[in-house]
Design a protein around this motif. Structure first.
Motif, PDB file in Angstrom:
ATOM      1  N   LEU A   1      15.319 -31.326 -25.063  1.00 20.12           N
ATOM      2  CA  LEU A   1      16.448 -30.657 -25.689  1.00 20.12           C
ATOM      3  C   LEU A   1      17.767 -31.128 -25.086  1.00 20.12           C
ATOM      4  N   ARG A   2      17.771 -31.308 -23.777  1.00 22.15           N
ATOM      5  CA  ARG A   2      18.990 -31.799 -23.131  1.00 22.15           C
ATOM      6  C   ARG A   2      19.348 -33.193 -23.627  1.00 22.15           C
ATOM      7  N   HIS A   3      18.355 -34.050 -23.868  1.00 21.27           N
ATOM      8  CA  HIS A   3      18.645 -35.380 -24.400  1.00 21.27           C
ATOM      9  C   HIS A   3      19.239 -35.274 -25.810  1.00 21.27           C
ATOM     10  N   PHE A   4      18.682 -34.395 -26.641  1.00 19.65           N
ATOM     11  CA  PHE A   4      19.280 -34.170 -27.959  1.00 19.65           C
ATOM     12  C   PHE A   4      20.754 -33.783 -27.799  1.00 19.65           C
ATOM     13  N   ARG A   5      21.004 -32.823 -26.936  1.00 18.97           N
ATOM     14  CA  ARG A   5      22.349 -32.273 -26.785  1.00 18.97           C
ATOM     15  C   ARG A   5      23.309 -33.319 -26.227  1.00 18.97           C
ATOM     16  N   ASN A   6      22.835 -34.096 -25.261  1.00 14.93           N
ATOM     17  CA  ASN A   6      23.684 -35.159 -24.725  1.00 14.93           C
ATOM     18  C   ASN A   6      24.043 -36.167 -25.807  1.00 14.93           C
ATOM     19  N   THR A   7      23.052 -36.546 -26.611  1.00 14.14           N
ATOM     20  CA  THR A   7      23.274 -37.552 -27.652  1.00 14.14           C
ATOM     21  C   THR A   7      24.221 -37.033 -28.725  1.00 14.14           C
ATOM     22  N   LEU A   8      24.019 -35.794 -29.136  1.00 16.54           N
ATOM     23  CA  LEU A   8      24.853 -35.227 -30.192  1.00 16.54           C
ATOM     24  C   LEU A   8      26.280 -34.969 -29.728  1.00 16.54           C
ATOM     25  N   ALA A   9      26.486 -34.872 -28.430  1.00 16.07           N
ATOM     26  CA  ALA A   9      27.830 -34.643 -27.897  1.00 16.07           C
ATOM     27  C   ALA A   9      28.621 -35.934 -27.707  1.00 16.07           C
ATOM     28  N   LEU A  10      28.001 -37.080 -27.943  1.00 18.34           N
ATOM     29  CA  LEU A  10      28.705 -38.352 -27.784  1.00 18.34           C
ATOM     30  C   LEU A  10      29.827 -38.469 -28.803  1.00 18.34           C
ATOM     31  N   PRO A  11      30.885 -39.196 -28.468  1.00 14.88           N
ATOM     32  CA  PRO A  11      31.978 -39.379 -29.440  1.00 14.88           C
ATOM     33  C   PRO A  11      31.478 -40.076 -30.698  1.00 14.88           C
ATOM     34  N   ASP A  12      32.128 -39.810 -31.806  1.00 13.55           N
ATOM     35  CA  ASP A  12      31.784 -40.492 -33.052  1.00 13.55           C
ATOM     36  C   ASP A  12      31.844 -42.001 -32.847  1.00 13.55           C
TER      37      ASP A  12
ATOM     38  N   ARG B   1      23.239 -23.443 -31.695  1.00 12.36           N
ATOM     39  CA  ARG B   1      24.086 -23.500 -32.883  1.00 12.36           C
ATOM     40  C   ARG B   1      25.016 -24.713 -32.899  1.00 12.36           C
ATOM     41  N   THR B   2      25.721 -24.953 -31.825  1.00 13.76           N
ATOM     42  CA  THR B   2      26.692 -26.050 -31.791  1.00 13.76           C
ATOM     43  C   THR B   2      26.027 -27.391 -32.061  1.00 13.76           C
ATOM     44  N   ASP B   3      24.867 -27.609 -31.465  1.00 13.26           N
ATOM     45  CA  ASP B   3      24.211 -28.902 -31.613  1.00 13.26           C
ATOM     46  C   ASP B   3      23.589 -29.073 -32.987  1.00 13.26           C
ATOM     47  N   MET B   4      23.055 -27.995 -33.570  1.00 13.22           N
ATOM     48  CA  MET B   4      22.583 -28.089 -34.950  1.00 13.22           C
ATOM     49  C   MET B   4      23.740 -28.435 -35.877  1.00 13.22           C
ATOM     50  N   ASP B   5      24.893 -27.842 -35.636  1.00 16.94           N
ATOM     51  CA  ASP B   5      26.066 -28.144 -36.454  1.00 16.94           C
ATOM     52  C   ASP B   5      26.504 -29.591 -36.263  1.00 16.94           C
ATOM     53  N   ARG B   6      26.385 -30.099 -35.059  1.00 17.61           N
ATOM     54  CA  ARG B   6      26.744 -31.489 -34.802  1.00 17.61           C
ATOM     55  C   ARG B   6      25.838 -32.457 -35.560  1.00 17.61           C
ATOM     56  N   VAL B   7      24.578 -32.087 -35.733  1.00 19.91           N
ATOM     57  CA  VAL B   7      23.691 -32.928 -36.537  1.00 19.91           C
ATOM     58  C   VAL B   7      24.269 -33.094 -37.938  1.00 19.91           C
ATOM     59  N   VAL B   8      24.657 -31.976 -38.556  1.00 21.02           N
ATOM     60  CA  VAL B   8      25.194 -32.034 -39.917  1.00 21.02           C
ATOM     61  C   VAL B   8      26.458 -32.877 -39.947  1.00 21.02           C
ATOM     62  N   ARG B   9      27.341 -32.668 -38.988  1.00 20.43           N
ATOM     63  CA  ARG B   9      28.602 -33.409 -38.977  1.00 20.43           C
ATOM     64  C   ARG B   9      28.365 -34.906 -38.811  1.00 20.43           C
TER      65      ARG B   9
END
Length: 577
Positions: free
Chosen positions: A52-63, A110-118
């Motif tokens: 889960l932390r790897h997902f979150r780290n990846t999704l938090a990367l800049p566009d 919630r934040t990371d699920m939303d980042r997936v969509v974005r």
């Protein structure tokens, strides 16, 4: 004693001058916490929280920074390593962990699920459609020249993008009761480089996205929507069905159930979904003809009908669990073998069957017939490497004991790597090295092994059929939390009137000041108290905070927000009486 411990002791000690003093609550203040009371309540292990932390780290990367997701399939048509597949898998890994394991911790997900969509809306994910929309004789033998290209990734076909956007956005909206993607301009596609020839921008919302998909199902006799022009694949069309379902569950309606029933009936007319038998999975739309397997690939009329492969098996468990269960044994028997040292390995797809019977090896194994030893051919083979991840997903839906063996093999041979508290398997192009399979695709290494480890038995089917409604969203929950910690437990126990949340620093971290927010503490006539590792640190009722020994604490609109040091695994319990 470290400075961190001194700070912790001070914050959890006697009340400070900032504390609001009110009449002490009655029964709840007299109750004595029981040591280890919730120790047996399930929580994530280190590997699960690392994924889960790897997902979150990846999704938090800049566009524009895709980290370990980089794919060598820029047109997203060949090896299922395109960004949309990896983002979709991350969404489902997060969803499985939230729905099945930590339903009272929406603030962690919630934040990371939303980042997936974005991130699904970034041009790198969907602009491949301009090239692919022109079609190809590879998927349409009757096509003689390219079609007029399209920039719009939603309007027609392209279900291997639109279907993924549909289901991850609908899943987010459902799990977090958030209607923002219902807005008609929620999904904006721009920078189309039309240079004056056509629109520079198109806009969709969940409703118009669902409508575009649904009416193409209807037009195609409910067999599904094409990925590449003219190519309708059974597996790819499961994802949009999930999106229709979660939208219906949230807003009401029966469109999904009706579409699924018609979809199954349509494929049955072509011989699909016979219990215990392989199913066709590829329909040529323009020719109204199933794809055949000529031993080299697919064709219109040479060889037996081509059947669904390894990657489709887990998908069908959402909407067709009885059928999926009826074929599981021979699919697993074809896909898995024992190596000379007893380790379980995945059989190369070229050895699992024959034309028209992709898993024939499994039928022979179950019948006690001898089967050839697997061929350990070195060199790059992304299809084979990808099968390890898809096989793990199929096993995870059954929670077959061989899943643990398969993941253990990956842990021994596929270079599991920890980075910034996150766990993944780096891409490796080779196949067999020194008698060990070491190949890893981006989708397997970032997503599929993680998803399999986070899943539960029938996890996808249960999520598909679930009905979270007003009662669930009114329950006490962890509504927000600092990113510095991993949440490993989050449940509301209605029978004990207790919200239980456990957090810990991620692997390699020494601790940090951590903000937590607990919501829905507004039960009329009830009082609540907050315990940290068994020590009572705050109490109040639906309208006010009565006492607290935490200086940085606020209570407003039923939300209790505090900041405390977390240096080790720490359990927070909110009780009601």
């Amino acid at each position: 004693m470290s400075q961190f411990d001194l700070t912790r002791r001070a914050l959890l000690g006697a009340a400070t001058s900032a504390v609001v003093v009110a009449a002490a609550p009655r029964a709840i203040a007299r109750a004595v916490p029981v040591a280890g009371e919730f120790d047996k309540l399930p929580k994530l292990d280190e590997l699960q929280s690392g994924h889960l932390r790897h997902f979150r780290n990846t999704l938090a990367l800049p566009d524009g920074d895709w980290g370990t997701m980089i794919s060598d399939d820029p047109l997203h048509v060949g090896d299922w390593t395109g960004y949309q597949y990896q983002l979709s898998g991350m969404a489902h890994g997060l969803a499985q962990a939230h729905f099945h394991r930590m339903p009272a911790a929406p603030g962690f997900f919630r934040t990371d699920m939303d980042r997936v969509v974005r991130k699904m809306l970034l041009p790198e994910v969907w602009q491949f459609w301009f090239s692919v929309s022109q079609g190809s004789p590879f998927f349409n033998p009757d096509q003689k020249e390219p079609r007029k290209p399209s920039w719009d990734p939603i309007a027609r076909e392209n279900i291997f993008y639109s279907g993924h956007l549909n289901h991850v956005a609908a899943l987010y909206a459902y799990l977090f009761n958030d209607a923002k993607y219902d807005a008609p301009d929620a999904f904006v596609f721009h920078n189309m480089q039309a240079m004056g020839f056509g629109k520079q921008q198109v806009e969709y919302g969940l409703k118009s996205l669902n409508d575009a998909i649904y009416w193409q199902f209807v037009e195609n006799g409910h067999l599904g929507v094409a990925c590449q022009p003219n190519a309708v694949f059974l597996g790819c069309n499961q994802f949009p069905l999930w999106g229709l379902k979660w939208q219906d569950t949230r807003l009401g309606g029966t469109r999904a159930d009706e579409t699924v029933a018609s979809h199954i009936a349509a494929w049955k007319r072509f011989g699909g979904f016979k219990p215990g038998q392989e199913t066709p999975f590829f329909w040529f739309q323009e020719q109204n003809h199933l794809a055949h397997d000529d031993g080299k690939g697919f064709s219109l009329d040479e060889g037996p009908v081509m059947t669904a492969g390894n990657w489709s098996q887990w998908l069908m468990n959402a909407t067709m669990p009885d059928y999926a269960k009826s074929v599981f044994d021979f699919v697993a028997a074809a896909s898995l073998a024992r190596d000379s040292d007893g380790s379980i390995v995945v059989v190369p797809p070229s050895q699992t069957g024959r034309p028209g019977q992709r898993f024939a090896r499994g039928v022979d194994v179950l019948a006690g017939k001898p089967v050839p030893a697997i061929v350990k051919k070195s060199g790059k083979n992304l299809a084979y490497a990808g099968f390890w991840g898809w096989t793990a997903l199929t096993l995870s839906e059954r929670q077959d004991p061989r899943l643990a063996e398969l993941l253990a093999y990956a842990d021994r041979n596929m270079n599991p790597t920890w980075r910034d508290g996150g766990l993944y398997y780096p891409v490796h192009d080779a196949s067999w090295e020194d008698g060990r399979f070491v190949g890893v695709t981006p989708t397997s290494g970032n997503v599929n092994f993680a998803y399999a480890r986070l899943n539960v038995e029938d996890g996808l089917h249960k999520l598909y059929q679930s009905h979270w409604g007003a009662a669930h969203f009114a329950e006490p929950n962890l509504s927000d939390v600092s990113r510095e910690v991993d949440v490993v437990r989050g449940r509301y126990l209605a029978d004990r009137q207790a919200l239980v949340v456990t957090v810990r620093p991620h692997r390699g971290a020494k601790g940090a000041m951590t903000m937590l927010e607990f919501a829905n503490l507004t039960r009329t006539g009830q009082e609540w108290r907050l315990e940290i590792d068994g020590a009572v640190v705050a109490n109040g009722n639906a309208t006010a905070l009565a006492r607290t020994s935490i200086a940085d604490t606020t209570f407003e609109a039923g939300k209790l927000r505090l900041t405390v040091p977390v240096e080790r695994e720490t359990t927070f319990v909110v009780r009601f009486a």
